[in-house]
Design an enzyme around this catalytic site. Structure first.
Site, mmCIF file in Angstrom:
data_model
loop_
_atom_site.group_PDB
_atom_site.id
_atom_site.type_symbol
_atom_site.label_atom_id
_atom_site.label_comp_id
_atom_site.label_asym_id
_atom_site.label_seq_id
_atom_site.Cartn_x
_atom_site.Cartn_y
_atom_site.Cartn_z
ATOM 1 N N ASP A 43 -9.752 -5.724 -3.475
ATOM 2 C CA ASP A 43 -9.297 -4.549 -2.725
ATOM 3 C C ASP A 43 -10.407 -3.498 -2.698
ATOM 4 O OD1 ASP A 43 -8.041 -2.207 -1.771
ATOM 5 O OD2 ASP A 43 -6.110 -2.810 -2.591
ATOM 6 N N SER A 103 0.833 -1.206 0.000
ATOM 7 C CA SER A 103 0.000 0.000 0.000
ATOM 8 C C SER A 103 0.870 1.260 0.000
ATOM 9 C CB SER A 103 -0.959 -0.050 1.190
ATOM 10 O OG SER A 103 -1.904 0.975 1.093
ATOM 11 N N HIS A 110 -7.849 -5.250 0.630
ATOM 12 C CA HIS A 110 -6.703 -4.344 0.743
ATOM 13 C C HIS A 110 -5.732 -4.785 1.828
ATOM 14 C CE1 HIS A 110 -4.454 -0.700 0.115
ATOM 15 N NE2 HIS A 110 -4.436 -0.495 1.419
#
Ligand SMILES: *[C@@H]1O[C@H](CO)[C@@H](O)[C@H](O)[C@H]1NC(C)=O
Ligand SMILES: CC(=O)N[C@H]1CO[C@H](CO)[C@@H](O)[C@@H]1O
Length: 311
Positions: free
Chosen positions: A256, A181, A286
């Site tokens: 996600d 991320s 995610h």
């Protein structure tokens, strides 16, 4: 090079991940922060939104340690940055040096929590690959000093890489930079800046975004009119194409719910490096893609085929 390595022990991956997935279920956004946006203070408060380092609430004081997860050969470090901060980090040696003893993985975490919450990931990487791992906590997170911002995190990333380059036992290893991320954006920038020396053997990107500015309208809907005031850029879509010499693995969780997987598809598309590998986790969200079947097998294959085998 050598004969092909045995497949990774998937039973241990599953059990480690299942036991610890609770640590990984970190909220990406602070819902209370929506009130802050509503009050129109985004410009000043955006760092709290983008870098929610107080989630979970004890994340600045309670950092789990490697021993809690059965990692016995590790060091608890404080690395000084050139601008006067002190970064908390764990350096871990594998218990058995098997497949990739000459690899050191530099881990960059997502935007919530601290490095302690990701130790289970480091443990699986060590068990599967037999590599060294350096987990770095950005400024303002966990037991590191300071306040996070884009310029600061870039210094932090460089500090971690320089540490690996200078430490005797890792200075001749191949470095694999791994970012999840926000950590993906940190990793992309670091590798683009450092690819020329030839010691970065690979880059692993999981569920990362094109840029923060593109993320703001969807992730923080009340703030969509304020995105142009955003002073944190993380322009991965501009920087990633500059990487030409380092193999890159893209790990995309197709479920996600924070960063649309099409962001990863687009990053893969614009990536100019000689060897790039695309792998999906069909049920990966995610923050739980790491617990999906195949995740560590993809990393294992990438490192054995693209990093260790390469020369
Ligand atoms: C990337 O993600 C952002 C934020 O959710 C979204 O607005 C944008 O449309 C996505 N872009 C692509 C090409 O997927
Ligand atoms: C699986 C899981 O824990 N998902 C969480 C990831 O973060 C978002 C945003 O905070 C949560 O809503 C999810 O529950």
């Amino acid at each position: 090079m050598s004969e092909s390595p045995p497949p990774p022990p998937s039973w241990s991956i599953t059990s480690i991940v299942n036991n610890t997935v609770q640590f990984l279920r970190l909220p990406v956004l602070a819902s209370s922060s929506l009130a802050v946006i509503a009050s129109g203070l985004l410009y000043f408060k955006q760092n709290e939104l983008i870098y929610p380092r107080n989630i979970p609430t004890d994340a600045r004081t309670n950092v789990p340690i490697p021993r809690q997860f059965g990692i016995t050969d590790s060091e608890d470090l404080q690395l000084p940055t050139p601008d006067g901060e002190s970064l908390h980090a764990f350096f871990m040696r594998p218990s058995k040096k098997s497949l990739a003893p000459d690899v050191t993985i530099l881990m960059f975490h997502g935007n919530a929590g601290n490095i302690g919450h990701r130790i289970p990931i480091a443990k699986v990487l060590q068990d599967v690959l037999g590599c060294n791992v350096l987990m770095l906590e950005y400024r303002g997170y966990g037991l590191s000093s300071g306040v996070p911002d884009e310029a600061g995190l870039k210094i932090d990333a460089q500090t971690g890489l320089d540490y690996i380059r200078q430490r005797t036992e890792t200075s001749n290893t191949k470095i694999v930079v791994y970012g999840q991320s926000l950590g993906g954006a940190v990793a992309i920038n670091l590798v683009a800046e450092n690819q020329d020396r030839g010691d970065i053997g690979g880059l692993i990107l999981e569920n990362t975004f094109l840029s923060i500015r593109k993320l703001i309208p969807t992730v923080f809907p009340p703030a969509r009119y304020l995105a142009r005031f955003c002073h944190q850029y993380w322009t991965s879509e501009e920087i990633l194409p500059k990487i030409t010499k380092v193999p890159i693995l893209f790990l995309s969780g197709l479920k996600d719910e924070i960063v649309p997987p099409s962001n990863m598809t687009q990053l893969f598309g614009i990536c100019q490096t000689e060897r790039k590998v695309w792998r999906t986790l069909p049920n990966g969200g995610h923050n739980d893609s790491v617990a999906e079947p195949g995740y560590f097998e993809h990393i294992h294959s990438f490192i054995t085929e693209e990093v260790v085998d390469e020369d």
